[in-house]
Design an enzyme around this catalytic site. Structure first.
Site, PDB file in Angstrom:
ATOM      1  CB  SER A  75      -0.764  -0.025   1.166  1.00  0.00           C
ATOM      2  OG  SER A  75      -1.821  -1.079   1.370  1.00  0.00           O
TER       3      SER A  75
HETATM    4  N1  SAH Z   1      -1.303  -4.386   3.917  1.00  0.00           N
HETATM    5  C1  SAH Z   1      -0.454  -4.889   2.638  1.00  0.00           C
HETATM    6  C2  SAH Z   1      -1.431  -4.466   1.498  1.00  0.00           C
HETATM    7  C3  SAH Z   1      -1.233  -5.793   0.439  1.00  0.00           C
HETATM    8  S1  SAH Z   1      -2.522  -5.298  -0.777  1.00  0.00           S
HETATM    9  C4  SAH Z   1       0.693  -4.184   2.898  1.00  0.00           C
HETATM   10  O1  SAH Z   1       1.012  -3.434   3.726  1.00  0.00           O
HETATM   11  O2  SAH Z   1       1.767  -4.414   1.795  1.00  0.00           O
HETATM   12  C5  SAH Z   1      -3.698  -6.372  -0.198  1.00  0.00           C
HETATM   13  C6  SAH Z   1      -3.463  -7.781   0.203  1.00  0.00           C
HETATM   14  O3  SAH Z   1      -4.633  -8.523   0.542  1.00  0.00           O
HETATM   15  C7  SAH Z   1      -2.704  -8.654  -1.190  1.00  0.00           C
HETATM   16  O4  SAH Z   1      -1.782  -9.346  -0.726  1.00  0.00           O
HETATM   17  C8  SAH Z   1      -3.865  -9.427  -1.501  1.00  0.00           C
HETATM   18  O5  SAH Z   1      -3.472 -11.020  -1.798  1.00  0.00           O
HETATM   19  C9  SAH Z   1      -4.694  -9.866  -0.105  1.00  0.00           C
HETATM   20  N2  SAH Z   1      -5.997 -10.340   0.051  1.00  0.00           N
HETATM   21  C10 SAH Z   1      -7.086 -10.138  -0.903  1.00  0.00           C
HETATM   22  N3  SAH Z   1      -8.034 -10.555  -0.452  1.00  0.00           N
HETATM   23  C11 SAH Z   1      -7.902 -11.358   0.523  1.00  0.00           C
HETATM   24  C12 SAH Z   1      -8.629 -12.263   1.680  1.00  0.00           C
HETATM   25  N4  SAH Z   1      -9.628 -12.650   1.303  1.00  0.00           N
HETATM   26  N5  SAH Z   1      -8.039 -12.762   2.852  1.00  0.00           N
HETATM   27  C13 SAH Z   1      -6.589 -12.443   2.818  1.00  0.00           C
HETATM   28  N6  SAH Z   1      -5.729 -11.653   1.993  1.00  0.00           N
HETATM   29  C14 SAH Z   1      -6.393 -11.173   0.921  1.00  0.00           C
END
Ligand code: SAH
Length: 226
Positions: A75
């Site tokens: 993010s």
């Molecule tokens: N908080 C993260 C943001 C990553 S982007 C950071 O600091 O880097 C969002 C993430 O949510 C992705 O890695 C994606 O694979 C995950 N995601 C999407 N749907 C999900 C679900 N149902 N359960 C768990 N993770 C999920």
């Protein structure tokens, strides 16, 4: 054995490297309205550059989202700071994050003294984040699975943050909030989402606030996008 806090086993250079860039990022976030000093301190200290591909290392302290593999992104720092501010965390509170991704948001929460639980659906990202958080000396509990159902084993939580865009507020997450607990979740279509904060003010009483627009990768799962 882990402990909470910065572990120097990774080598001091990890924290020294790009220190000036991190400071500049913090100043940028201040100008964009982030005022919580605990969040700014965490951003000033957590090495975001170790969470992206070495080819992107120089861009790690730009205020942008960056690819982390599996079609996902780390993010944007402003987004991490904005979501964290909305959680209004007190020291030691129990926080559930849905979407561990790179582990950056989880590291920021750990640095602030939260008791962190985080769920990720991609095995590669889950493994990498687990190793990274362990290397930094943080004691977060991670799980591989569909976070749209929350993580009932450790519920209730003081705060829940969803870092992927949901089509609707997943009901299980609301149910896993403690009284006084806050759920911060981006809700909308696949293109843009409105940040929503739901506070559980009593067993069956909730308050909902709709904030500004953001753009997240989709939340995929049983109670998310298919
Ligand atoms: N908080 C993260 C943001 C990553 S982007 C950071 O600091 O880097 C969002 C993430 O949510 C992705 O890695 C994606 O694979 C995950 N995601 C999407 N749907 C999900 C679900 N149902 N359960 C768990 N993770 C999920």
């Amino acid at each position: 054995m882990y402990r909470t806090g910065i572990d120097l086993s990774l080598g001091k250079h990890i924290y020294k490297k790009h220190g000036r860039r991190r400071k500049e990022l913090v100043e940028k976030l201040r100008k964009k309205g982030i005022t919580d000093e605990r969040i700014l301190k965490a951003i000033a200290e957590i090495p975001r550059h170790i969470m992206v591909d070495t080819a992107l290392e120089k861009r790690a302290y730009e205020d942008t989202a960056l690819p982390i593999g599996c079609g996902q992104t780390i993010s944007q720092p402003y987004t991490v700071a904005a979501q964290t501010s909305l959680l209004e965390l007190k020291e030691g509170e129990k926080v559930l994050e849905i979407g561990t991704g790179s582990g950056y948001q989880a590291a920021i929460l750990c640095h602030m003294g939260a008791d962190v639980y985080s769920v990720e659906r991609h095995d590669t990202l889950y493994q990498k984040a687990r190793q990274m958080l362990q290397d930094l000396g943080f004691k977060a509990r991670l799980k591989l699975g569909d976070g749209t159902r929350g993580w009932s084993a450790y519920a209730p939580y003081d705060a829940i943050v969803v870092t992927a865009g949901a089509p609707v507020v997943p009901d299980d997450l609301i149910q896993q909030l403690d009284i006084g607990g806050r759920l911060v979740v981006p809700v909308g279509d696949r293109e843009t989402q409105k940040m929503v904060r739901i506070t559980r003010i009593a067993e069956e009483r909730f308050e909902e606030e709709q904030l500004r627009d953001f753009k997240f990768v989709p939340l995929i799962g049983e109670k998310g996008w298919s």
